[in-house]
Each structure stands twice: as structure tokens, then as C-alpha cells.
Design an enzyme around this catalytic site. Structure first.
Site, PDB file in Angstrom:
ATOM      1  N   LEU A 201       4.385  -3.623   0.436  1.00  0.00           N
ATOM      2  CA  LEU A 201       4.689  -2.208   0.223  1.00  0.00           C
ATOM      3  C   LEU A 201       3.638  -1.381   0.941  1.00  0.00           C
ATOM      4  CD1 LEU A 201       5.583  -1.592  -3.559  1.00  0.00           C
ATOM      5  CD2 LEU A 201       7.134  -1.667  -1.603  1.00  0.00           C
ATOM      6  N   ASP A 202       4.037  -0.212   1.428  1.00  0.00           N
ATOM      7  CA  ASP A 202       3.070   0.707   2.010  1.00  0.00           C
ATOM      8  C   ASP A 202       2.000   1.076   0.984  1.00  0.00           C
ATOM      9  OD1 ASP A 202       4.413   0.762   4.395  1.00  0.00           O
ATOM     10  OD2 ASP A 202       5.406   2.681   4.026  1.00  0.00           O
ATOM     11  N   ARG A 203       0.833   1.423   1.458  1.00  0.00           N
ATOM     12  CA  ARG A 203      -0.270   1.826   0.580  1.00  0.00           C
ATOM     13  C   ARG A 203       0.114   2.986  -0.322  1.00  0.00           C
ATOM     14  NH1 ARG A 203      -4.904   5.178   0.241  1.00  0.00           N
ATOM     15  NH2 ARG A 203      -4.054   6.535   1.871  1.00  0.00           N
TER      16      ARG A 203
END
Length: 314
Positions: A141-143
Site C-alpha cells: 500500500l502507498d505510505r
């Protein structure tokens, strides 16, 4: 399948040492000479320190400062860590058994080490806190996105679970908060071509063969805001953010779309209102159906006034 060579240095902070293969061709006299040229971002003095401390090794042990260059060999060492600001939000654990772990990641925490985010990542934190040195994510997942991430506990099962994501056998659902456009007909499926270039922060949509598809549905609305259900069939970089933006309803808290906003890395106010809420699949090992749901909610929906004031509750 060829087995990965076991590093001659133990993990540090939950991280494997870096491995550098020494090229077959080259005119370096010593390994130090090669490292100074190979690692321009590391000061020569720091390389000397590591060599004198025994911090650079090959399969026979520490390398001497004047050790001759050996073509085709390999060396290992632990990279110096960047200075990081602690991400002060806990990682939730939704499920754990001998093979997998499903984490509920907060906003602002990267999934894996990258760039300036090393110790302050979900992978390193979980490895250290749960004493699971072989833990590895099956996907990412993106940050800035919160929600569910599937990790593999048993190294022998990595391929099975990672392949499941590569082959798009996992049903994913996300929730997002954005404004409501009464003229926008929903539900609908957005299909486009998304391109992400190296060293460029933003991805973009362009003409050409489509490679990204997202189903968008409005679940409920109030006071001009909507809670949306997003079902991606593909996993391009920033796909959900781009597709919502292309509909004219960018996700609240998005610092990239439509406009890039310079925000300090330790500013934890106004998180992106995007949540990976559901993972559903047939387990590749047990063949049983699996479904996992997030325990998190999106702050802009639960407490819009608090979110606009910048309260930190990712």
C-alpha cells in the site's frame, strides 16, 4: 529454483545486509577502491571505518582494509540508516496464523523500506515487534493510504501468496471520502491508461491501450461529502487517486491530485482519506475462502470538523 544465498551478516533492525557483487571486469587494486567508486554517496572515510570495524564481509569473514580486489566475488554490509521521524500510530493486527498475517496499516507508514523510510515502515516494525525476521509483504500500500496489507509469515509460502496478487486473484475494496457531484452518474467503471515515470512523483493518464480499471460507487452522502466504495481490477500506481480526480471528485487530503502540494514528511494532519477496507480470496494453500475487513474508519467522515482542524488520528 536457485536458492538465495544466505548473508554472512545477521539482520540488523529487522533488515538484511546489503549485498554488492564485484564485477568480473575492472582495474581496481583493492576492494576498498571499488567500494569508493561504487558507492559515491558514502564518504570514503566511512568506508574506511566500516573496513576497520569489520563491518564489510565476504563469505570468509571481515574484509581487510587492503584486501585485493576479487572479480566475481561479493561483499555484504549494513547501510547507514537515515534520520527518521517516528510515525506515532500503531499497526493493527486483523489476523495471524503460521502462514500469514493481515495488518491494518495507519496512514503515513510505508509498507516496505524505501528511500528515507527504513525503520519507520510496516515491515520493519512488525519484524521487530513480533519477532518475525522472515516476514515479507505479499503486496503493498502507498505510505499515505491506510488499511489492510497481507504479509507472509512462512518463507515457504511466499510464492503462493505473492502470485495470487500478481494474477489478480484477490478481490480488493477501498473506501474514500470526496465531495459529491450531483451531476456525476454513479456507479460507473473508470478505464484509462496510467503511466508512472521514474523520478517523477505524479503518475498521469494518457492515450493508448487501457491498463487501469476501477469501479466507483457512492455508498452514502451528507453535507456535500460522499463515502465511496472503490473496487480496482488492476493495481497501477496511484490508480484510485487518479481515477477519482478524473471524475472531478479528488479524494480529500490528496497532496498529489489535482495539484502537487509540498507537505513536510512529519506533518500528520489531514491524511489522505483512502482506506484499503477489504481483502477477499481463496487461500492458495488451504483452498478455503478468506475475507478480511479493516477495523479503521476515515476521519473526514466520522469527524469532519476535527479533520479540518488537523487533529492527528490516522
Amino acid at each position: 529454483m536457485r536458492r538465495k544465498q544466505k548473508p554472512p551478516l545477521p539482520k540488523r533492525h529487522g533488515l538484511d545486509p546489503a549485498r554488492l557483487r564485484l564485477p568480473e571486469e575492472g582495474d581496481w587494486t583493492t576492494i576498498r577502491d571499488h567500494l569508493v567508486e561504487r558507492l559515491p554517496r558514502v564518504a570514503p572515510g566511512r568506508i574506511d571505518e566500516l573496513l576497520h570495524e569489520g563491518g564489510i564481509v565476504d563469505l570468509d569473514g571481515p574484509i581487510a582494509p587492503d584486501a585485493p580486489y576479487v572479480p566475481g566475488g561479493a561483499v555484504w554490509f549494513h547501510r547507514d540508516l537515515p534520520t527518521e521521524t517516528e510515525v506515532p500510530f500503531p499497526i493493527g493486527i486483523v489476523y495471524r496464523d503460521d502462514d500469514i498475517l493481515v495488518a491494518d496499516k495507519p496512514h503515513f507508514l510505508s509498507t516496505i523500506p524505501r528511500g528515507q523510510h527504513i525503520l519507520q515502515t510496516a515491515l520493519v516494525k512488525l519484524r521487530r515487534e513480533l519477532d518475525l525476521p522472515d516476514l515479507i509483504p505479499a503486496h503493498r500500500l502507498d505510505r499515505v493510504t491506510a488499511g489492510l496489507v497481507l504479509f507472509v509469515v512462512n518463507p515457504e509460502r511466499r510464492g503462493a501468496y505473492q502470485t495470487m496478487f500478481h494474477k489478480r486473484l484477490v478481490h480488493k475494496e477501498y473506501q474514500a471520502i470526496a465531495r459529491v457531484d450531483p451531476a456525476l452518474e454513479l456507479p460507473r467503471t473508470v478505464i484509462s491508461r496510467i503511466v508512472k515515470e521514474r523520478q517523477v512523483l505524479k503518475a498521469f493518464e494518457t492515450d493508448g491501450e487501457p491498463n487501469a480499471e476501477t469501479h466507483v460507487e457512492l455508498l452514502e452522502q451528507r453535507d456535500g461529502l460522499g463515502r465511496y466504495l472503490l473496487r480496482p481490477r488492476t493495481g497501477r500506481t496511484h490508480q484510485l487517486r487518479l481515477h477519482m480526480n478524473s471524475l472531478g471528485i479528488p479524494i480529500l487530503g490528496d497532496d498529489f491530485y489535482p495539484d502537487l502540494t509540498d507537505k513536510p514528511v512529519d506533518d500528520y494532519t489531514r491524511p489522505l482519506q483512502l482506506l484499503a477496507s477489504t481483502l477477499e480470496f481463496t487461500d492458495p494453500i488451504t483452498r478455503e475462502p478468506r475475507r478480511f475487513d479493516t477495523t479503521r474508519t476515515l476521519q473526514a467522515w466520522d469527524d469532519f470538523d476535527g479533520w479540518t482542524r488537523g487533529n492527528q488520528r490516522p
